[in-house]
Design a protein around this motif. Structure first.
Motif, PDB file in Angstrom:
ATOM      1  N   VAL A   9       0.836  -1.200   0.000  1.00 29.51           N
ATOM      2  CA  VAL A   9       0.000   0.000   0.000  1.00 29.51           C
ATOM      3  C   VAL A   9       0.872   1.251   0.000  1.00 29.51           C
ATOM      4  O   VAL A   9       0.614   2.219  -0.729  1.00 29.51           O
ATOM      5  CB  VAL A   9      -0.951  -0.017   1.222  1.00 29.51           C
ATOM      6  CG1 VAL A   9      -1.642   1.330   1.380  1.00 29.51           C
ATOM      7  CG2 VAL A   9      -1.991  -1.113   1.061  1.00 29.51           C
ATOM      8  N   ASN A  10       1.908   1.238   0.821  1.00 32.43           N
ATOM      9  CA  ASN A  10       2.818   2.383   0.862  1.00 32.43           C
ATOM     10  C   ASN A  10       3.503   2.597  -0.486  1.00 32.43           C
ATOM     11  O   ASN A  10       3.713   3.735  -0.922  1.00 32.43           O
ATOM     12  CB  ASN A  10       3.881   2.176   1.948  1.00 32.43           C
ATOM     13  CG  ASN A  10       3.296   2.190   3.352  1.00 32.43           C
ATOM     14  OD1 ASN A  10       2.209   2.716   3.562  1.00 32.43           O
ATOM     15  ND2 ASN A  10       4.006   1.602   4.297  1.00 32.43           N
ATOM     16  N   GLY A  11       3.851   1.495  -1.144  1.00 33.09           N
ATOM     17  CA  GLY A  11       4.493   1.586  -2.452  1.00 33.09           C
ATOM     18  C   GLY A  11       3.577   2.194  -3.499  1.00 33.09           C
ATOM     19  O   GLY A  11       4.020   2.996  -4.336  1.00 33.09           O
ATOM     20  N   ILE A  12       2.303   1.828  -3.476  1.00 35.77           N
ATOM     21  CA  ILE A  12       1.335   2.396  -4.421  1.00 35.77           C
ATOM     22  C   ILE A  12       1.219   3.897  -4.218  1.00 35.77           C
ATOM     23  O   ILE A  12       1.202   4.687  -5.169  1.00 35.77           O
ATOM     24  CB  ILE A  12      -0.037   1.717  -4.254  1.00 35.77           C
ATOM     25  CG1 ILE A  12       0.037   0.256  -4.720  1.00 35.77           C
ATOM     26  CG2 ILE A  12      -1.103   2.466  -5.039  1.00 35.77           C
ATOM     27  CD1 ILE A  12      -1.236  -0.518  -4.458  1.00 35.77           C
ATOM     28  N   SER A  13       1.127   4.317  -2.952  1.00 36.22           N
ATOM     29  CA  SER A  13       0.989   5.741  -2.646  1.00 36.22           C
ATOM     30  C   SER A  13       2.216   6.527  -3.105  1.00 36.22           C
ATOM     31  O   SER A  13       2.097   7.565  -3.764  1.00 36.22           O
ATOM     32  CB  SER A  13       0.771   5.925  -1.138  1.00 36.22           C
ATOM     33  OG  SER A  13       0.676   7.295  -0.804  1.00 36.22           O
ATOM     34  N   VAL A  47      -3.487  -4.299   9.031  1.00 36.35           N
ATOM     35  CA  VAL A  47      -2.913  -3.288   8.151  1.00 36.35           C
ATOM     36  C   VAL A  47      -3.541  -1.937   8.463  1.00 36.35           C
ATOM     37  O   VAL A  47      -4.758  -1.777   8.399  1.00 36.35           O
ATOM     38  CB  VAL A  47      -3.140  -3.646   6.671  1.00 36.35           C
ATOM     39  CG1 VAL A  47      -2.512  -2.601   5.764  1.00 36.35           C
ATOM     40  CG2 VAL A  47      -2.588  -5.027   6.368  1.00 36.35           C
ATOM     41  N   VAL A  48      -2.695  -0.975   8.814  1.00 31.88           N
ATOM     42  CA  VAL A  48      -3.155   0.381   9.131  1.00 31.88           C
ATOM     43  C   VAL A  48      -2.741   1.299   7.988  1.00 31.88           C
ATOM     44  O   VAL A  48      -1.554   1.416   7.666  1.00 31.88           O
ATOM     45  CB  VAL A  48      -2.549   0.874  10.457  1.00 31.88           C
ATOM     46  CG1 VAL A  48      -3.012   2.293  10.752  1.00 31.88           C
ATOM     47  CG2 VAL A  48      -2.926  -0.057  11.596  1.00 31.88           C
ATOM     48  N   MET A  49      -3.726   1.945   7.378  1.00 33.47           N
ATOM     49  CA  MET A  49      -3.444   2.753   6.192  1.00 33.47           C
ATOM     50  C   MET A  49      -4.057   4.135   6.338  1.00 33.47           C
ATOM     51  O   MET A  49      -5.246   4.254   6.664  1.00 33.47           O
ATOM     52  CB  MET A  49      -4.032   2.070   4.949  1.00 33.47           C
ATOM     53  CG  MET A  49      -3.493   0.684   4.663  1.00 33.47           C
ATOM     54  SD  MET A  49      -4.439  -0.169   3.381  1.00 33.47           S
ATOM     55  CE  MET A  49      -5.968  -0.513   4.286  1.00 33.47           C
ATOM     56  N   PRO A  50      -3.284   5.184   6.096  1.00 32.79           N
ATOM     57  CA  PRO A  50      -3.873   6.520   6.029  1.00 32.79           C
ATOM     58  C   PRO A  50      -4.773   6.620   4.805  1.00 32.79           C
ATOM     59  O   PRO A  50      -4.536   5.952   3.788  1.00 32.79           O
ATOM     60  CB  PRO A  50      -2.658   7.445   5.921  1.00 32.79           C
ATOM     61  CG  PRO A  50      -1.567   6.589   5.401  1.00 32.79           C
ATOM     62  CD  PRO A  50      -1.830   5.209   5.909  1.00 32.79           C
ATOM     63  N   VAL A  51      -5.773   7.440   4.885  1.00 32.04           N
ATOM     64  CA  VAL A  51      -6.736   7.543   3.791  1.00 32.04           C
ATOM     65  C   VAL A  51      -6.082   8.036   2.511  1.00 32.04           C
ATOM     66  O   VAL A  51      -6.568   7.771   1.404  1.00 32.04           O
ATOM     67  CB  VAL A  51      -7.908   8.463   4.216  1.00 32.04           C
ATOM     68  CG1 VAL A  51      -7.438   9.917   4.342  1.00 32.04           C
ATOM     69  CG2 VAL A  51      -9.067   8.353   3.246  1.00 32.04           C
ATOM     70  N   THR A  52      -4.948   8.743   2.632  1.00 27.33           N
ATOM     71  CA  THR A  52      -4.281   9.271   1.442  1.00 27.33           C
ATOM     72  C   THR A  52      -3.755   8.164   0.521  1.00 27.33           C
ATOM     73  O   THR A  52      -3.581   8.399  -0.673  1.00 27.33           O
ATOM     74  CB  THR A  52      -3.104  10.182   1.840  1.00 27.33           C
ATOM     75  OG1 THR A  52      -2.267   9.498   2.781  1.00 27.33           O
ATOM     76  CG2 THR A  52      -3.606  11.478   2.464  1.00 27.33           C
ATOM     77  N   VAL A  53      -3.496   6.973   1.061  1.00 32.55           N
ATOM     78  CA  VAL A  53      -2.978   5.901   0.196  1.00 32.55           C
ATOM     79  C   VAL A  53      -4.038   5.436  -0.798  1.00 32.55           C
ATOM     80  O   VAL A  53      -3.708   4.780  -1.791  1.00 32.55           O
ATOM     81  CB  VAL A  53      -2.458   4.701   1.013  1.00 32.55           C
ATOM     82  CG1 VAL A  53      -1.370   5.122   1.972  1.00 32.55           C
ATOM     83  CG2 VAL A  53      -3.583   3.996   1.736  1.00 32.55           C
ATOM     84  N   PHE A  54      -5.302   5.763  -0.538  1.00 32.41           N
ATOM     85  CA  PHE A  54      -6.362   5.468  -1.507  1.00 32.41           C
ATOM     86  C   PHE A  54      -6.614   6.665  -2.411  1.00 32.41           C
ATOM     87  O   PHE A  54      -6.844   6.515  -3.616  1.00 32.41           O
ATOM     88  CB  PHE A  54      -7.658   5.098  -0.771  1.00 32.41           C
ATOM     89  CG  PHE A  54      -7.551   3.864   0.067  1.00 32.41           C
ATOM     90  CD1 PHE A  54      -7.590   2.608  -0.509  1.00 32.41           C
ATOM     91  CD2 PHE A  54      -7.405   3.958   1.438  1.00 32.41           C
ATOM     92  CE1 PHE A  54      -7.491   1.460   0.266  1.00 32.41           C
ATOM     93  CE2 PHE A  54      -7.302   2.822   2.227  1.00 32.41           C
ATOM     94  CZ  PHE A  54      -7.337   1.571   1.636  1.00 32.41           C
ATOM     95  N   ILE A  55      -6.546   7.858  -1.841  1.00 31.04           N
ATOM     96  CA  ILE A  55      -6.859   9.065  -2.598  1.00 31.04           C
ATOM     97  C   ILE A  55      -5.816   9.335  -3.671  1.00 31.04           C
ATOM     98  O   ILE A  55      -6.145   9.619  -4.831  1.00 31.04           O
ATOM     99  CB  ILE A  55      -6.982  10.278  -1.651  1.00 31.04           C
ATOM    100  CG1 ILE A  55      -8.167  10.098  -0.704  1.00 31.04           C
ATOM    101  CG2 ILE A  55      -7.129  11.569  -2.462  1.00 31.04           C
ATOM    102  CD1 ILE A  55      -8.301  11.195   0.328  1.00 31.04           C
ATOM    103  N   ILE A  56      -4.534   9.221  -3.314  1.00 34.49           N
ATOM    104  CA  ILE A  56      -3.461   9.591  -4.245  1.00 34.49           C
ATOM    105  C   ILE A  56      -3.467   8.725  -5.503  1.00 34.49           C
ATOM    106  O   ILE A  56      -3.425   9.261  -6.626  1.00 34.49           O
ATOM    107  CB  ILE A  56      -2.092   9.546  -3.536  1.00 34.49           C
ATOM    108  CG1 ILE A  56      -2.041  10.584  -2.416  1.00 34.49           C
ATOM    109  CG2 ILE A  56      -0.962   9.799  -4.530  1.00 34.49           C
ATOM    110  CD1 ILE A  56      -0.776  10.527  -1.581  1.00 34.49           C
TER     111      ILE A  56
END
Length: 297
Positions: free
Chosen positions: A11-15, A137-146
């Motif tokens: 997820v971090n890599g996608i963002s 898995v803890v993800m900030p919402v920005t990893v989906f928005i970006i």
């Protein structure tokens, strides 16, 4: 590495790759038309982040701050072309390259003098700092928005290039600028549009970068700009879709190296460029690139 950690890193890599992709599109569009590596592009990203910071700090809603940042970056990009690049259209390419490096240094030092070199905390709105938990898995919402915004922008850019008259003119300039001028097309105006589009994308990428890594400084565009350029080369310089692909691949590479070899975290930037070198050894034009002298969008 357990599954949850693996998914977290993916997820971090996608963002991260999405941010590189946004900035890489600007690099590849300018190169596609002018055969110019605009090394000031990363600093225009920095300018956009600073404009958004000051607009938001002075009471403008975050959405309006982003719009102001985009407009400000567009103005800086167009002025850069008019003042620095346009007078050198017919000069040797090395002159344009040196000028681009000079503009980069100028913007960095100008903002350093005006605002100081101490990083400033970028205050993002609460809805962009929320986290979503899926299992472990803890993800900030920005990893989906970006990534979503990146793909939407890619679709818009491709629509402009292949479904509008201005896009047709941009693609024509990528083939032969003198011939396009003979056909009555205002080449300078079309080039201005290219710089405007690229600068707008740089500003969006700068804001997302500032939100994800909540601090800004006058030198923030150096390494990010170089990586975005590497992403454009990796995907195939001159290819918009290739720039996006290269951005995602470079982002994944950077994150995966740290995830699997934490002790080498300090060398993550080096691994990204080593990966680029290895790819170019086997495909010199990049993943989706064509002949570098006749690249298409």
């Amino acid at each position: 590495m357990d599954f949850s950690t693996f998914m977290q890193q993916m997820v971090n890599g996608i963002s991260l790759g999405s941010m590189y992709a946004l900035i890489a599109i600007g690099y590849t569009m300018v190169y596609g038309v002018l055969r110019l590596i605009n090394f000031a592009h990363g600093d225009i990203m920095m300018v956009g982040a600073f404009i958004a910071y000051f607009a938001h700090a002075n009471g403008a809603p975050f959405g309006l701050s982003v719009v102001i940042a985009i407009l400000g970056a567009i103005i800086v990009g167009i002025l850069t072309d008019k003042v620095a690049y346009k007078p050198l259209r017919d000069a040797p390419k090395i002159s344009l390259l040196i000028t681009a490096i000079g503009i980069s240094f100028f913007l960095e030092n100008l903002f350093n003098v005006l605002f100081g070199g101490i990083p400033r905390a970028f205050s993002a709105p609460a809805y962009l700092t929320k986290v979503i938990k899926v299992g472990d898995v803890v993800m900030p919402v920005t990893v989906f928005i970006i990534p979503i915004v990146t793909l939407i922008i890619l679709a818009v850019i491709l629509w402009i290039l292949y479904r509008t008259k201005y896009g047709m003119a941009i693609r024509a300039l990528a083939f032969d600028i003198p011939t396009v001028k003979l056909m009555g097309i205002n080449a300078d105006f079309i080039i201005m549009i290219v710089f405007a589009l690229g600068s707008a994308l740089a500003a969006v990428g700068g804001v997302f970068y500032a939100v994800s890594y909540p601090s800004i400084d006058p030198l923030m565009g150096i390494i990010v700009g170089l990586k975005a350029f590497a992403a454009a080369v990796l995907g195939g310089i001159g290819s918009v879709a290739g720039a996006v692909v290269g951005g995602f691949i470079l982002g994944f590479t950077e994150i995966v190296v740290v995830a699997f070899m934490p002790e080498l975290g300090g060398y993550k930037d080096a691994f990204a460029f080593i990966f680029l070198i290895l790819v170019l050894l086997f495909k010199p034009t990049g993943i989706m690139g064509q002949d570098l002298d006749r690249s298409r969008f």
